[in-house]
Design an enzyme around this catalytic site. Structure first.
Site, PDB file in Angstrom:
ATOM      1  N   TYR A 139       0.837  -1.217   0.000  1.00  0.00           N
ATOM      2  CA  TYR A 139       0.000   0.000   0.000  1.00  0.00           C
ATOM      3  C   TYR A 139       0.873   1.269   0.000  1.00  0.00           C
ATOM      4  O   TYR A 139       0.620   2.198  -0.782  1.00  0.00           O
ATOM      5  CB  TYR A 139      -0.901  -0.046   1.229  1.00  0.00           C
ATOM      6  N   LYS A 197       0.981   4.107  -2.924  1.00  0.00           N
ATOM      7  CA  LYS A 197       0.594   5.507  -2.700  1.00  0.00           C
ATOM      8  C   LYS A 197       1.775   6.462  -2.930  1.00  0.00           C
ATOM      9  O   LYS A 197       1.579   7.596  -3.378  1.00  0.00           O
ATOM     10  CB  LYS A 197       0.006   5.671  -1.300  1.00  0.00           C
TER      11      LYS A 197
HETATM   12  P1  NDP Z   1     -13.453   1.923   0.847  1.00  0.00           P
HETATM   13  O1  NDP Z   1     -12.920   0.538   0.854  1.00  0.00           O
HETATM   14  O2  NDP Z   1     -14.487   2.298   1.845  1.00  0.00           O
HETATM   15  O3  NDP Z   1     -13.999   2.294  -0.597  1.00  0.00           O
HETATM   16  C1  NDP Z   1     -13.232   2.054  -1.743  1.00  0.00           C
HETATM   17  C2  NDP Z   1     -14.153   1.920  -2.929  1.00  0.00           C
HETATM   18  O4  NDP Z   1     -13.325   1.649  -4.080  1.00  0.00           O
HETATM   19  C3  NDP Z   1     -15.110   0.740  -2.785  1.00  0.00           C
HETATM   20  O5  NDP Z   1     -16.398   1.105  -3.208  1.00  0.00           O
HETATM   21  C4  NDP Z   1     -14.479  -0.311  -3.680  1.00  0.00           C
HETATM   22  O6  NDP Z   1     -15.395  -1.243  -4.222  1.00  0.00           O
HETATM   23  C5  NDP Z   1     -13.874   0.549  -4.779  1.00  0.00           C
HETATM   24  N1  NDP Z   1     -12.873  -0.209  -5.526  1.00  0.00           N
HETATM   25  C6  NDP Z   1     -11.964  -1.093  -5.033  1.00  0.00           C
HETATM   26  N2  NDP Z   1     -11.254  -1.648  -6.025  1.00  0.00           N
HETATM   27  C7  NDP Z   1     -11.728  -1.100  -7.174  1.00  0.00           C
HETATM   28  C8  NDP Z   1     -11.416  -1.290  -8.546  1.00  0.00           C
HETATM   29  N3  NDP Z   1     -10.477  -2.167  -8.953  1.00  0.00           N
HETATM   30  N4  NDP Z   1     -12.091  -0.575  -9.477  1.00  0.00           N
HETATM   31  C9  NDP Z   1     -13.063   0.291  -9.091  1.00  0.00           C
HETATM   32  N5  NDP Z   1     -13.417   0.496  -7.814  1.00  0.00           N
HETATM   33  C10 NDP Z   1     -12.759  -0.204  -6.860  1.00  0.00           C
HETATM   34  O7  NDP Z   1     -12.167   2.867   0.991  1.00  0.00           O
HETATM   35  P2  NDP Z   1     -12.004   4.357   1.558  1.00  0.00           P
HETATM   36  O8  NDP Z   1     -13.186   5.178   1.248  1.00  0.00           O
HETATM   37  O9  NDP Z   1     -11.528   4.267   2.948  1.00  0.00           O
HETATM   38  O10 NDP Z   1     -10.756   4.819   0.689  1.00  0.00           O
HETATM   39  C11 NDP Z   1     -10.859   5.626  -0.475  1.00  0.00           C
HETATM   40  C12 NDP Z   1      -9.463   6.048  -0.901  1.00  0.00           C
HETATM   41  O11 NDP Z   1      -8.831   6.752   0.175  1.00  0.00           O
HETATM   42  C13 NDP Z   1      -8.539   4.871  -1.223  1.00  0.00           C
HETATM   43  O12 NDP Z   1      -7.698   5.213  -2.308  1.00  0.00           O
HETATM   44  C14 NDP Z   1      -7.706   4.723   0.038  1.00  0.00           C
HETATM   45  O13 NDP Z   1      -6.467   4.118  -0.204  1.00  0.00           O
HETATM   46  C15 NDP Z   1      -7.572   6.171   0.457  1.00  0.00           C
HETATM   47  N6  NDP Z   1      -7.254   6.351   1.860  1.00  0.00           N
HETATM   48  C16 NDP Z   1      -8.111   5.951   2.841  1.00  0.00           C
HETATM   49  C17 NDP Z   1      -7.794   6.131   4.177  1.00  0.00           C
HETATM   50  C18 NDP Z   1      -8.681   5.733   5.295  1.00  0.00           C
HETATM   51  O14 NDP Z   1      -8.285   5.901   6.451  1.00  0.00           O
HETATM   52  N7  NDP Z   1      -9.884   5.237   5.037  1.00  0.00           N
HETATM   53  C19 NDP Z   1      -6.500   6.734   4.551  1.00  0.00           C
HETATM   54  C20 NDP Z   1      -5.672   7.119   3.447  1.00  0.00           C
HETATM   55  C21 NDP Z   1      -6.068   6.940   2.154  1.00  0.00           C
HETATM   56  P3  NDP Z   1     -15.507  -2.760  -3.628  1.00  0.00           P
HETATM   57  O15 NDP Z   1     -16.867  -2.825  -3.045  1.00  0.00           O
HETATM   58  O16 NDP Z   1     -15.308  -3.615  -4.809  1.00  0.00           O
HETATM   59  O17 NDP Z   1     -14.432  -2.936  -2.618  1.00  0.00           O
END
Ligand code: NDP
Length: 247
Positions: free
Chosen positions: A154, A158
């Site tokens: 990860y 990033k």
């Molecule tokens: P979630 O897991 O809640 O949501 C991520 C969404 O992305 C899900 O709906 C997921 O769908 C979708 N997704 C996953 N893989 C794919 C793919 N191959 N193609 C299209 N869509 C996909 O994550 P967060 O809201 O927490 O995170 C959002 C972003 O923020 C991410 O990039 C994460 O790395 C970043 N982030 C989050 C942090 C946190 O503390 N939450 C901290 C730092 C960064 P599915 O249902 O298939 O999983």
């Protein structure tokens, strides 16, 4: 305000992506949601976007597959007439110490977080160039800036997103297209709900602002970078982490 603009948010069905979709819609943008998860969830979020008085379009798309990406982007353009703001938010984790992390764990995370972000940018690159306008906001993570035990895949992905952001910023600057990143810290979403809660609570004690972030905190920074007020900002990374990582 973002009236007359179209925003495309990957992973927009839930979590941070959903908050971004709703924030941009509240500022007047029409919103497209591309997500690999349950289409019913994407459609429900699209419904919440429409309730704010703007257009919404949702499609299932795995951003690691360039054929799916090009097809989905074409559908978005057909439905909403083009993309002005691209928010690369979709991301996954597969946390393990590097000792136990398999090559497949590494590839899977790099594939969604880094390659997927690149493929989305690639699919819209020529459009942004031709329009001589556009905003790209990539969701990175403080893990990519400072490292985090258990997140070799990860953190690397990033950190890669940050390098990609700066390169695209340089490539497209002459065309008036900006590309920036937002690096969240610990945000309350399904992603962090799946983490080891003891480790999470311990980490949260080191957050100067003394709380985890909310998806809406991240959405505010994205909305700023997508708006007119950020016209002279490109290639930058804004941390939204309660002060957890200060350089
Ligand atoms: P979630 O897991 O809640 O949501 C991520 C969404 O992305 C899900 O709906 C997921 O769908 C979708 N997704 C996953 N893989 C794919 C793919 N191959 N193609 C299209 N869509 C996909 O994550 P967060 O809201 O927490 O995170 C959002 C972003 O923020 C991410 O990039 C994460 O790395 C970043 N982030 C989050 C942090 C946190 O503390 N939450 C901290 C730092 C960064 P599915 O249902 O298939 O999983």
């Amino acid at each position: 305000m973002l009236q007359g603009k179209v925003a495309l948010v990957t992973g927009g069905a839930r979590g941070i992506g959903k908050a971004i979709a709703l924030k941009l819609a509240s500022l007047g943008a029409d919103v497209a949601i591309l997500d690999a998860g349950d289409p019913a969830l994407s459609e429900a979020t699209a419904g919440e976007v429409r309730a704010l008085g703007v257009k919404a379009f949702a499609a299932r798309c795995d951003i690691t597959d360039f054929d799916q990406v090009t097809e989905a982007v074409a559908k978005v353009k057909e439905a909403l007439g083009g993309v002005d703001i691209l928010v690369n938010n979709a991301g996954i984790t597969r946390d393990k110490l590097a000792l136990r992390m398999t090559p497949e764990d590494f590839d899977a995370v790099l594939s969604v977080n880094l390659k997927g972000t690149f493929l989305m940018i690639k699919a819209l690159y020529a459009d942004f160039m031709k329009k001589r306008a556009g905003r790209i906001v990539n969701i990175a993570s403080i893990s990519g800036l400072m490292g985090n035990a258990g997140q070799a895949n990860y953190s690397a992905s990033k950190a890669g997103v940050v390098g990609l952001t700066k390169t695209i910023a340089r490539e497209l600057a002459a065309r008036n297209v900006t590309c920036n990143a937002v690096a969240p810290g610990f945000i309350e979403t399904p992603m962090t709900a799946n983490m080891n809660q003891d480790a999470l609570q311990e980490a949260c004690k080191a957050i100067p602002l003394r709380r985890m972030g909310k998806p809406e905190d991240v959405a505010e920074a994205v909305a700023f970078l997508a708006g007119d007020g950020a016209a002279y900002i490109t290639g930058s990374v804004i941390n939204v982490d309660g002060g957890f990582f200060m350089r």
